[in-house]
Design a protein around this motif. Structure first.
Motif, PDB file in Angstrom:
ATOM      1  N   ALA A  89       0.744  -1.192  -0.199  1.00  0.00           N
ATOM      2  CA  ALA A  89      -0.043   0.065   0.016  1.00  0.00           C
ATOM      3  C   ALA A  89       0.800   1.236   0.088  1.00  0.00           C
ATOM      4  O   ALA A  89       1.929   1.094   0.600  1.00  0.00           O
ATOM      5  N   GLN A  90       0.239   2.356  -0.658  1.00  0.00           N
ATOM      6  CA  GLN A  90       0.974   3.468  -0.601  1.00  0.00           C
ATOM      7  C   GLN A  90       1.034   3.895   0.790  1.00  0.00           C
ATOM      8  O   GLN A  90       0.164   3.964   1.629  1.00  0.00           O
ATOM      9  N   SER A  91       2.237   4.877   1.176  1.00  0.00           N
ATOM     10  CA  SER A  91       2.341   5.429   2.389  1.00  0.00           C
ATOM     11  C   SER A  91       1.269   6.371   2.881  1.00  0.00           C
ATOM     12  O   SER A  91       0.611   6.625   4.053  1.00  0.00           O
ATOM     13  N   ASP A  92       0.619   7.213   1.723  1.00  0.00           N
ATOM     14  CA  ASP A  92      -0.438   8.003   2.122  1.00  0.00           C
ATOM     15  C   ASP A  92      -1.598   7.039   2.382  1.00  0.00           C
ATOM     16  O   ASP A  92      -2.422   7.763   3.421  1.00  0.00           O
ATOM     17  N   LEU A  93      -2.114   6.355   1.796  1.00  0.00           N
ATOM     18  CA  LEU A  93      -3.233   5.601   2.182  1.00  0.00           C
ATOM     19  C   LEU A  93      -3.001   4.681   3.436  1.00  0.00           C
ATOM     20  O   LEU A  93      -4.048   4.554   4.079  1.00  0.00           O
ATOM     21  N   GLN A  94      -1.720   4.086   3.773  1.00  0.00           N
ATOM     22  CA  GLN A  94      -1.634   3.750   5.016  1.00  0.00           C
ATOM     23  C   GLN A  94      -1.900   4.744   6.058  1.00  0.00           C
ATOM     24  O   GLN A  94      -2.544   4.349   7.115  1.00  0.00           O
ATOM     25  N   TYR A  95      -1.449   5.878   5.858  1.00  0.00           N
ATOM     26  CA  TYR A  95      -1.859   7.107   6.931  1.00  0.00           C
ATOM     27  C   TYR A  95      -3.346   7.251   6.973  1.00  0.00           C
ATOM     28  O   TYR A  95      -3.839   7.305   8.144  1.00  0.00           O
ATOM     29  N   GLN A  96      -3.954   7.186   5.985  1.00  0.00           N
ATOM     30  CA  GLN A  96      -5.518   7.517   5.949  1.00  0.00           C
ATOM     31  C   GLN A  96      -6.200   6.292   6.573  1.00  0.00           C
ATOM     32  O   GLN A  96      -7.152   6.408   7.225  1.00  0.00           O
ATOM     33  N   ALA A  97      -5.729   4.983   6.365  1.00  0.00           N
ATOM     34  CA  ALA A  97      -6.385   3.832   7.009  1.00  0.00           C
ATOM     35  C   ALA A  97      -6.310   3.856   8.705  1.00  0.00           C
ATOM     36  O   ALA A  97      -7.178   3.529   9.113  1.00  0.00           O
ATOM     37  N   VAL A 225       1.305  22.122  -5.079  1.00  0.00           N
ATOM     38  CA  VAL A 225       2.183  20.804  -4.848  1.00  0.00           C
ATOM     39  C   VAL A 225       3.158  21.046  -3.703  1.00  0.00           C
ATOM     40  O   VAL A 225       3.392  20.453  -2.728  1.00  0.00           O
ATOM     41  N   GLY A 226       3.805  22.392  -3.839  1.00  0.00           N
ATOM     42  CA  GLY A 226       4.721  22.800  -2.663  1.00  0.00           C
ATOM     43  C   GLY A 226       3.947  22.861  -1.318  1.00  0.00           C
ATOM     44  O   GLY A 226       4.588  22.312  -0.271  1.00  0.00           O
ATOM     45  N   ARG A 227       2.867  23.273  -1.201  1.00  0.00           N
ATOM     46  CA  ARG A 227       2.066  23.266   0.152  1.00  0.00           C
ATOM     47  C   ARG A 227       1.578  22.137   0.467  1.00  0.00           C
ATOM     48  O   ARG A 227       1.635  21.541   1.620  1.00  0.00           O
ATOM     49  N   LEU A 228       1.227  21.133  -0.418  1.00  0.00           N
ATOM     50  CA  LEU A 228       0.617  19.838  -0.240  1.00  0.00           C
ATOM     51  C   LEU A 228       1.791  19.047   0.422  1.00  0.00           C
ATOM     52  O   LEU A 228       1.755  18.213   1.546  1.00  0.00           O
ATOM     53  N   VAL A 229       2.990  19.140  -0.061  1.00  0.00           N
ATOM     54  CA  VAL A 229       4.331  18.432   0.484  1.00  0.00           C
ATOM     55  C   VAL A 229       4.883  18.936   1.769  1.00  0.00           C
ATOM     56  O   VAL A 229       5.036  18.118   2.782  1.00  0.00           O
ATOM     57  N   PRO A 233       3.230  14.614   5.992  1.00  0.00           N
ATOM     58  CA  PRO A 233       4.430  13.894   6.386  1.00  0.00           C
ATOM     59  C   PRO A 233       4.638  12.889   5.665  1.00  0.00           C
ATOM     60  O   PRO A 233       5.941  12.480   5.472  1.00  0.00           O
ATOM     61  N   TYR A 234       3.770  12.353   4.946  1.00  0.00           N
ATOM     62  CA  TYR A 234       4.175  11.020   4.173  1.00  0.00           C
ATOM     63  C   TYR A 234       4.141  11.467   2.699  1.00  0.00           C
ATOM     64  O   TYR A 234       4.567  10.632   1.728  1.00  0.00           O
ATOM     65  N   ILE A 302      13.000   0.680   7.282  1.00  0.00           N
ATOM     66  CA  ILE A 302      12.112   0.461   8.852  1.00  0.00           C
ATOM     67  C   ILE A 302      11.759   1.909   9.330  1.00  0.00           C
ATOM     68  O   ILE A 302      11.329   1.834  10.655  1.00  0.00           O
ATOM     69  N   THR A 303      11.863   2.945   8.594  1.00  0.00           N
ATOM     70  CA  THR A 303      11.458   4.206   9.065  1.00  0.00           C
ATOM     71  C   THR A 303      10.714   5.150   8.180  1.00  0.00           C
ATOM     72  O   THR A 303       9.664   5.676   8.703  1.00  0.00           O
ATOM     73  N   GLU A 304      10.960   5.170   6.979  1.00  0.00           N
ATOM     74  CA  GLU A 304      10.114   6.158   6.128  1.00  0.00           C
ATOM     75  C   GLU A 304       8.750   5.563   5.541  1.00  0.00           C
ATOM     76  O   GLU A 304       8.689   4.454   5.254  1.00  0.00           O
TER      77      GLU A 304
END
Length: 345
Positions: A89-97, A225-229, A233-234, A302-304
């Motif tokens: 899974a993408q890191s953004d969707l992991q966060y949302q889940a 895009v700059g604001r979004l990033v 955090p992910y 193991i971190t990002e």
């Protein structure tokens, strides 16, 4: 959290017998159509996720299936339902889940979701025909764009970008919802003007579009895009290297996420420990399986991009290697909803 790597303590196949036992325990007790003991949910056969699932299964000494799926959101739902052993899974969707936000708001936070490790970076990639007149994301307004099938990571990232941009799907004429393995041919046939893909590179679907209909990759940049990033955090700024698809292809500036492997806290620790050991006992051999893995290191993996707590089986392996100097962070709290505006102002 991460400390310097120590020499491997696990011979490459020493965990095979244990994995075979775990697989046997995971198998249904009866029935002619028994499923494999280890099931890893991937995505479209055209992407790096499926290739990664196949690689993990090849490294494991036991029955294993790399199962195609609708993508990250569908995979996270399958993990929550206990339908698979692990999933990509993408890191953004992991966060949302784990926080129960955006597409997971109706289901609520998943307290059982666990991280295993992170994998390759996945730049958000905009692909158009060279004769389309599209030179940036702003040029997509009023054009036919494939945003990805429901349940896919590309669809989820696209919706996040649209919100930051101040657009909706109605700004496309029309938005298409094709899966990743169909979009390059739709582009070449003129059914869509552009396609987006959140994926590791090089990618065969994008290569197909470049080869068959002279497609090109376009920068995805700008204040939104700059604001979004900066606020997320992910997400990170990303660059697709020059020359990956054609000799004259310039470097492409965009943003992106990381691919991650996740599981449920209910998945047996020995099963996850075996998957982790299969990768890290000989990381160089794993990295040789695909160009997208080239920048992987234990410290990054193991971190990002890991929003959910580490799975017990993964944490046990990392401790055995001396890589964990502290307990991993607790999962993030869901964002506090904004106060409604005062209509009198």
């Amino acid at each position: 959290m991460y400390t310097q790597e120590t020499p491997p303590r696990h011979p490459g196949r020493a965990f095979g017998a244990r994995l075979a036992l775990v697989a046997a325990l995971l198998l249904p007790v009866s029935g002619p159509a028994a499923e494999p003991g280890i099931v890893i949910a991937t995505a479209s056969p055209a992407g790096v996720y499926h290739a990664t699932g196949q690689t993990l299964c090849r490294l494991l000494d036991g029955p294993c299936e790399a199962r195609t799926s609708g993508g990250s959101a569908a995979n996270l739902e399958a993990v929550r339902a206990g339908e698979v052993t692990a999933a990509l899974a993408q890191s953004d969707l992991q966060y949302q889940a784990v926080t129960g936000t955006r597409g997971f708001a109706a289901a609520g936070p998943d307290p059982e979701l666990r991280s295993v490790f992170a994998l390759h970076g996945e730049p958000f990639t905009l692909v158009v025909r060279r004769d389309s007149g599209i030179d940036g994301f702003a040029d997509l307004e009023g054009r036919a764009v494939n945003v990805g099938n429901p349940g896919s990571g590309q669809r989820g990232t696209m919706m996040t970008l649209l919100e930051a941009w101040g657009w909706s799907l109605d700004d496309f004429r029309p938005a298409h919802f094709l899966p990743a393995d169909q979009q390059s041919l739709a582009l070449c046939h003129g059914n869509i003007a552009a396609m987006v893909y959140t994926v590791g590179h090089p990618n065969p679907s994008i290569q197909q579009a470049v080869r068959l209909c002279d497609a090109k990759l376009v920068d995805v940049t700008g204040p939104a895009v700059g604001r979004l990033v900066a606020e997320t955090p992910y997400l990170t700024h990303a660059t697709i290297p020059a020359g990956l698809y054609t000799a004259d292809q310039p470097a492409v500036a965009t943003f992106g996420v990381r691919a991650t492997l996740v599981a449920s806290a209910k998945t047996p620790p020995d099963a996850i420990h075996a998957i982790v050991a299969a990768v890290f006992d000989d990381l160089n051999a794993f990295k040789a399986r695909h160009p997208a893995y080239g920048d992987l290191t234990p410290a990054r993996m193991i971190t990002e991009g890991l929003s959910a707590p580490l799975h017990e089986g993964a944490r046990r392996y990392y401790r055995e290697r001396g890589w964990l100097s502290a307990e991993p962070p607790t999962p993030p709290e869901p964002p506090t909803p904004a106060e409604p505006a005062d209509p009198s102002l």
